[in-house]
Design an enzyme around this catalytic site. Structure first.
Site, mmCIF file in Angstrom:
data_model
loop_
_atom_site.group_PDB
_atom_site.id
_atom_site.type_symbol
_atom_site.label_atom_id
_atom_site.label_comp_id
_atom_site.label_asym_id
_atom_site.label_seq_id
_atom_site.Cartn_x
_atom_site.Cartn_y
_atom_site.Cartn_z
ATOM 1 N N PHE A 1 0.982 -1.273 0.194
ATOM 2 C CA PHE A 1 -0.283 -0.002 0.254
ATOM 3 C C PHE A 1 1.126 1.023 -0.470
ATOM 4 C CE2 PHE A 1 -2.367 3.393 1.570
ATOM 5 C CZ PHE A 1 -3.583 3.054 0.619
ATOM 6 N N ASP B 1 9.693 2.503 1.119
ATOM 7 C CA ASP B 1 8.623 4.076 1.841
ATOM 8 C C ASP B 1 8.616 3.645 3.432
ATOM 9 O OD1 ASP B 1 6.199 4.859 2.092
ATOM 10 O OD2 ASP B 1 5.280 3.898 0.541
ATOM 11 N N LYS C 1 3.190 11.192 7.138
ATOM 12 C CA LYS C 1 2.801 10.781 8.148
ATOM 13 C C LYS C 1 3.352 12.356 9.756
ATOM 14 C CE LYS C 1 0.399 6.744 6.957
ATOM 15 N NZ LYS C 1 -1.208 6.643 6.779
HETATM 16 C C1 LIG Z 1 3.222 2.941 3.681
HETATM 17 C C2 LIG Z 1 2.280 4.301 3.203
HETATM 18 N N1 LIG Z 1 2.810 4.830 1.953
HETATM 19 C C3 LIG Z 1 2.180 5.257 1.744
HETATM 20 C C4 LIG Z 1 0.655 5.724 2.468
HETATM 21 C C5 LIG Z 1 0.019 7.458 1.410
HETATM 22 O O1 LIG Z 1 0.179 8.468 2.511
HETATM 23 P P1 LIG Z 1 -0.701 9.472 2.725
HETATM 24 O O2 LIG Z 1 -2.156 9.037 3.101
HETATM 25 O O3 LIG Z 1 -0.445 10.995 3.522
HETATM 26 O O4 LIG Z 1 -1.182 9.915 1.147
HETATM 27 C C6 LIG Z 1 0.098 4.888 3.359
HETATM 28 C C7 LIG Z 1 -0.964 5.624 3.882
HETATM 29 O O5 LIG Z 1 -1.356 5.284 4.599
HETATM 30 C C8 LIG Z 1 1.039 4.015 3.344
HETATM 31 O O6 LIG Z 1 0.697 3.042 4.943
#
Ligand SMILES: Cc1ncc(COP(=O)(O)O)c(C=O)c1O
Length: 443
Positions: free
Chosen positions: A176, A264, A293
């Site tokens: 994700f 990520d 985040k």
């Molecule tokens: C691993 C990871 N990458 C990217 C994102 C996307 O972040 P945002 O919702 O702030 O765009 C998330 C969101 O849960 C995530 O868990």
């Protein structure tokens, strides 16, 4: 179409004669259903109102006797905005920094086409905490992932010399990374993808935690692969922690094939897993990472990409940008999000409190071996998976926990993730675990 009449603050906030403080949970739901896109399925019969302490929210639930519009109750925040609030709700030092800079320092809002004096502080702090050469600020988590993706492609063409438009980025199944077209192009989740195609070419997926599959792909197509872009621990997939030797093996393989290891860390970073960044748990060093985040201290959306000079230097003026990425308030919040991560030793607290929570999970698993199949986690990124039975339903557990005063949410039908603020106290973990035990017992 009309000009809405808007007055007041908080409960007195009134839009066209409708005062927010007069609305019942049911009224809120109706407005959201009538006026909002239905892209979420929020927990029923509850509306969050305000913060009590760094790990406790005050929420409104329907009043049982129906006389008042709602009753207020405490709710332990077991999710902290999907790990965006690692520093705790309304972390006082970050709030003070925001209000001080707005009220006293008269912080301007300017884009990156003119320098502002806080950018230097943000770059110094973010390169220092990540140990990377250079940083590029963005806003949301998915933007940091997407810029990482673009940078890997650029590096692939300009440094690795992959033939034009032939570049491949490898991702992991079950990933994700967010909701942009690029991110859902890498996703294998039908809910995220249905009717959003056509998708981006140049993406290949391998099973997560399967070194042989990765090696076969590198063998077959390594000269066209720029990066393996992946979560160090898969969060939304249900807190999937790879084998201890997976990342060291991946790192070695990436070096062998001249392929970037890109991580990520949007959910796993900023102390969440018991280290500042999850890759540190596995003794590897990626070439580039994306953070988001908690990079904004739970106050503002702040994200960034941090990487090696030779990757970040493929950017040229005009090739990337974002109006609010690194604007003065984001830079200040970004600096203070890092300051609190360090000063409050959030990673250490996550390790200790996470250990405490996992002990409880394991006790509950031993007590109910027919209900809990597996417990998983690092630091305060934790989850338990139930057996695949109709009566062991993750949503039901979330609802029952809510009734007990704990906010948590299932990631899948049978998995519930618990990821509270990293400032959480020992007694609050005890409290949360006891409620969890009660809910599991009654299933
Ligand atoms: C691993 C990871 N990458 C990217 C994102 C996307 O972040 P945002 O919702 O702030 O765009 C998330 C969101 O849960 C995530 O868990």
């Amino acid at each position: 179409m009309s000009n809405p009449k808007i007055t007041g603050y908080g409960d007195d906030l009134t839009v066209d004669g409708i005062r927010i403080g007069d609305l019942s949970p049911h009224d809120h739901e109706n407005i959201e259903k009538e006026k909002g896109g239905q892209n979420y399925n929020p927990l029923e019969n509850v509306v969050v109102s305000h913060v009590k302490d760094s790990s406790t929210l005050i929420c409104r639930k329907p009043s049982v006797d129906g006389v008042a519009a709602y009753v207020e109750e405490e709710l332990i925040d077991g999710l902290c905005c999907y790990s965006a609030v690692n520093q705790g709700q309304l972390n006082q030092e970050i709030v003070d920094a925001v209000t001080h800079h707005l009220n006293n320092e008269k912080l301007p809002t300017v884009p990156r086409s003119i320098r502002h004096k806080y950018m230097g502080a943000f770059l110094l702090a973010s390169t220092s905490i990540t140990g990377m050469d250079k940083v590029v600020p963005k806003v949301s988590g998915v933007e940091s992932w997407e810029l990482t993706f673009k940078l890997c492609r650029r590096w692939g063409y300009q440094v690795k010399q992959i033939p034009k438009n032939q570049c491949i980025i490898v991702g992991a199944k079950g990933n994700f990374h967010g909701r942009t077209v690029a991110a859902v192009s890498m996703s294998d989740d039908p809910d995220s993808r249905d009717d959003f195609g056509p998708f981006l070419p140049g993406i290949e997926l391998v099973p997560y935690n399967d070194i042989d599959a990765l090696e076969s792909l590198f063998k077959a197509k390594g000269d066209r692969i720029a990066a393996y872009l992946v979560e160090p621990i898969q969060g939304e997939a249900g807190v999937i922690v790879p084998d201890p030797d997976y990342w060291p093996k991946v790192e070695k393989l990436c070096k062998e094939y001249n392929i970037l290891l890109a991580m990520d860390e949007v959910q796993t970073g900023f102390g969440r897993t018991g280290a500042n960044f999850a890759y540190q748990l596995f003794n590897v060093k990626p070439d580039i990472i994306g953070c988001g985040k908690a990079a904004g201290g739970g106050i503002l959306p702040v994200s960034f990409v941090a990487g090696k000079k030779e990757i970040i230097d493929t950017l040229t003026p005009g090739s990337e940008g974002s109006t609010f990425g690194g604007y003065p308030l984001a830079a200040v919040v970004g600096v203070y999000a890092i300051k609190t991560l360090v000063d409050l030793k959030l990673a250490d607290n996550a390790k200790v409190r996470g250990g405490q929570l996992m002990n409880y999970f394991n006790d509950i698993k031993s007590e109910f071996p027919d209900k809990i199949k597996e417990t998983r986690g690092k630091g305060l990124l934790t989850a338990f998976e139930m057996f695949d039975e109709k009566y062991l339903d993750g949503h039901k557990v979330s609802v029952e926990l809510l009734n007990e005063g704990v906010y948590a949410k299932e990631t899948h039908h049978s998995t519930v993730r618990i990821a509270p603020a990293l400032t959480i106290k020992s007694w609050q973990i005890d409290n949360m675990a006891e409620k969890l035990r009660k809910v599991i017992k009654l299933l």
